[in-house]
Design an enzyme around this catalytic site. Structure first.
Site, PDB file in Angstrom:
ATOM      1  N   THR B 188      49.532  40.456  41.082  1.00  0.00           N
ATOM      2  CA  THR B 188      48.285  41.095  40.285  1.00  0.00           C
ATOM      3  C   THR B 188      48.431  42.493  39.899  1.00  0.00           C
ATOM      4  O   THR B 188      49.986  42.654  41.186  1.00  0.00           O
ATOM      5  CB  THR B 188      47.034  41.193  41.467  1.00  0.00           C
ATOM      6  OG1 THR B 188      46.803  39.171  41.502  1.00  0.00           O
ATOM      7  CG2 THR B 188      46.099  41.295  41.254  1.00  0.00           C
ATOM      8  N   VAL B 217      39.085  31.320  39.089  1.00  0.00           N
ATOM      9  CA  VAL B 217      38.953  33.214  39.465  1.00  0.00           C
ATOM     10  C   VAL B 217      39.280  32.830  40.367  1.00  0.00           C
ATOM     11  O   VAL B 217      39.604  32.260  41.195  1.00  0.00           O
ATOM     12  CB  VAL B 217      38.039  33.528  39.685  1.00  0.00           C
ATOM     13  CG1 VAL B 217      37.219  34.449  39.857  1.00  0.00           C
ATOM     14  CG2 VAL B 217      36.906  32.855  38.421  1.00  0.00           C
ATOM     15  N   GLY B 218      40.644  33.998  40.911  1.00  0.00           N
ATOM     16  CA  GLY B 218      40.802  34.364  42.192  1.00  0.00           C
ATOM     17  C   GLY B 218      40.090  35.033  43.199  1.00  0.00           C
ATOM     18  O   GLY B 218      39.081  35.775  42.851  1.00  0.00           O
ATOM     19  N   ASP B 219      41.364  36.133  43.782  1.00  0.00           N
ATOM     20  CA  ASP B 219      40.393  37.025  44.952  1.00  0.00           C
ATOM     21  C   ASP B 219      40.479  38.737  43.991  1.00  0.00           C
ATOM     22  O   ASP B 219      39.406  39.266  44.590  1.00  0.00           O
ATOM     23  CB  ASP B 219      40.891  37.362  45.548  1.00  0.00           C
ATOM     24  CG  ASP B 219      42.804  37.472  44.906  1.00  0.00           C
ATOM     25  OD1 ASP B 219      43.603  36.850  44.808  1.00  0.00           O
ATOM     26  OD2 ASP B 219      43.616  38.945  45.864  1.00  0.00           O
ATOM     27  N   THR B 239      47.224  41.271  46.515  1.00  0.00           N
ATOM     28  CA  THR B 239      48.242  40.445  45.454  1.00  0.00           C
ATOM     29  C   THR B 239      48.477  39.090  46.175  1.00  0.00           C
ATOM     30  O   THR B 239      48.975  39.272  47.245  1.00  0.00           O
ATOM     31  CB  THR B 239      49.013  40.843  45.150  1.00  0.00           C
ATOM     32  OG1 THR B 239      50.009  40.813  43.770  1.00  0.00           O
ATOM     33  CG2 THR B 239      50.208  41.768  45.656  1.00  0.00           C
ATOM     34  N   GLY B 240      48.989  38.277  45.755  1.00  0.00           N
ATOM     35  CA  GLY B 240      48.743  36.803  46.225  1.00  0.00           C
ATOM     36  C   GLY B 240      48.568  35.758  45.818  1.00  0.00           C
ATOM     37  O   GLY B 240      47.589  35.522  44.875  1.00  0.00           O
ATOM     38  N   GLY B 242      45.077  33.572  45.744  1.00  0.00           N
ATOM     39  CA  GLY B 242      44.197  33.998  45.810  1.00  0.00           C
ATOM     40  C   GLY B 242      43.285  33.621  46.569  1.00  0.00           C
ATOM     41  O   GLY B 242      42.831  33.742  47.125  1.00  0.00           O
TER      42      GLY B 242
END
Lengths: 322, 322
Positions: B188, B217-219, B239-240, B242
């Site tokens: 990210t 959808v991620g974080d 980032t990572g 999510g």
């Protein structure tokens, strides 16, 4: 040991390590966006009460039988999704383009696993799809066509978009278009449960806000905002003007207050709701903690709500004066 | 009063109620998902450092000139979106279907206003679209085609989906398909800023996780999870992996710890990251508080990161050993 005692004990073990003396219960809401005597008059107060009772009974029977909080909240929300009186599933409100876009989420307070969907146009039960996202994918949130393709691959029932349409919601949409007034429908349905093993869960489902721009996502499917559950603190489901709930992360803020300040559930819930409402908008929420305490604050004229607690009785309420 | 003193004072007033002695600064990240010497070797360490320096300079110049934290984080993130080395905009990773679906968010810590987009396939700058959602709609989050139709109506540039494709990401996708290995790209890009008026802001943008199911959808675009800013506490960009960040609502959890326990930024950030990582996954975050303290914890081999603080110097780092 008598044979009947042995059988009773075996039954208790079979019932699955339900904790003796563990309170359990279910709290549900059918929205706080536009609960007025005028709106309720059309279908009749009895119909709303019956709808809430039916959803409550569907979920509570699962808890009573030793089932999980996750199963209970899903059952209660599914019941309101197929009920045309509530803004979720059938009876969903309309976007500015006259279509239906549905959002839902579910969370397991034992594992902190969660599933969430947004922009659903064809899967019959959005909360059922959210549950499958939680259990059958490595993901938490899925949206739009990708989410629906996943649901289809899982064998879920697909329906045409107008399956969700009701004459009442269409009329509200038509009237709004004619008048350019502010949208009043911002309802959601939701449930929070505590099961006999002491596990919490939460689920929320909604058609969103009347006249929303296509693609708009409210608070309902956002984990930590409209839906959250953690066995160590509480389970929460929100309803109302989602944008203001998102900006203060309402559901998780309640959990955080309990975890970090030791605030009791009702106090934390009221403070979090107040914080969001200070920014603007209106709404309410339901919450339940691991000891079986519940709270149902709202700042609107009413909130469709009902509860059944093993150690707290049962009730169905619509307006703020009850 | 001498003329030069008068001019100086007038300039200070003109600079817009910038607070004398108010520290300001910018912290950025280019992802923590897969920062290894092997990956970096392909384009060369220098190219990554130059990319971070360029993004940092774009945002810091705005702060130095008295511009807003919101403008600074948007500029920094835009710079990394057009840089093919980072997993956001050009250089975005691929979904299981070989397409690009981009997510982004931005938040203003002064007003708690926020904008967020997910499932973007054609708008050139996802963070630019998120900013317009924040400023030009009554909504916070918009997804998919609805979000893109809004962007188009606002005059944003649309591009074909393969505009975002780079040979390196395509090769990673092809290799993964051939090997059935676990995806490693979960990067990210993000920025947090504190401006001369003491306002905080945060922005995040991503192509998501390699091999994600379409619709996932991620974080990053979730307010309170991958992105949050509140002048009273801090600004955060994560980032990572999510899914694990979502389940513990990482960004807001940092803010909540500071608000409810008085924990200093670095301690709160490390505790929140640890809580998410205890569930699984890996990643990192950057955060900045209203006094200009920064922190950049991660549990991966490295995190592309850089900072420039009016009272804390400047630096660019890639690996954990630096």
């Amino acid at each position: 040991m008598s044979k009947s005692l042995f059988v009773s004990m075996a039954f208790l073990l079979f019932a699955g390590s339900a904790l003796a003396g563990q309170p359990y219960g279910l709290v549900i809401h059918g929205g706080a966006g536009n609960v007025t005597r005028e709106r309720v008059a059309a279908a009749g107060e009895k119909a709303y009460r019956a709808g809430l009772e039916q959803a409550l009974a569907a979920g509570y029977a699962i808890l009573e039988g030793g089932g999980s909080a996750v199963d209970a909240v899903e059952a209660a929300v599914r019941s309101m999704e197929v009920n045309p009186l509530f803004n979720a599933g059938v009876g969903a409100t309309l976007t500015r383009d006259g279509t239906h876009e549905l959002d839902a989420a579910i969370m397991d307070g034992r594992t902190l696993k969660a599933g969430s969907v947004a922009g659903i146009q064809h899967v019959k039960s959005p909360v059922g799809l959210a549950r499958l996202v939680m259990e059958k994918t490595p993901h938490v949130m899925m949206i739009g066509e990708g989410a629906e393709a996943f649901g289809k691959a899982q064998g879920l029932e697909l329906v045409p978009n107008d399956y969700f349409r009701t004459p009442a919601q269409w009329e509200a949409y038509r009237k709004l278009k004619a008048s350019q007034a502010s949208p009043t429908t911002k309802d959601t349905v939701g449930a929070v449960a505590l099961d006999r093993r002491g596990n919490l869960a939460s689920a929320t489902s909604t058609g969103g806000m009347l006249d929303k721009l296509p693609g708009r996502v409210g608070d309902a499917p956002l984990i930590g905002v409209g839906t959250y559950a953690d066995n160590r603190t509480c389970a929460v489901s929100c309803t109302g003007w989602g944008e203001f709930f998102i900006r203060t992360v309402v559901a998780y803020d309640i959990s955080a207050q309990m975890a970090y300040t030791g605030a009791p559930l009702a106090k934390a819930a009221q403070a979090s709701l107040d914080k969001a409402m200070k920014l603007g908008g209106d709404g309410g929420l339901i919450a339940l903690d691991a000891q079986g305490h519940m709270t149902m604050p709202f700042n609107t004229k009413g909130m469709f709500r009902a509860f059944h607690l093993s150690e707290g009785g049962t009730g169905v309420k619509l307006f703020g004066t009850e």
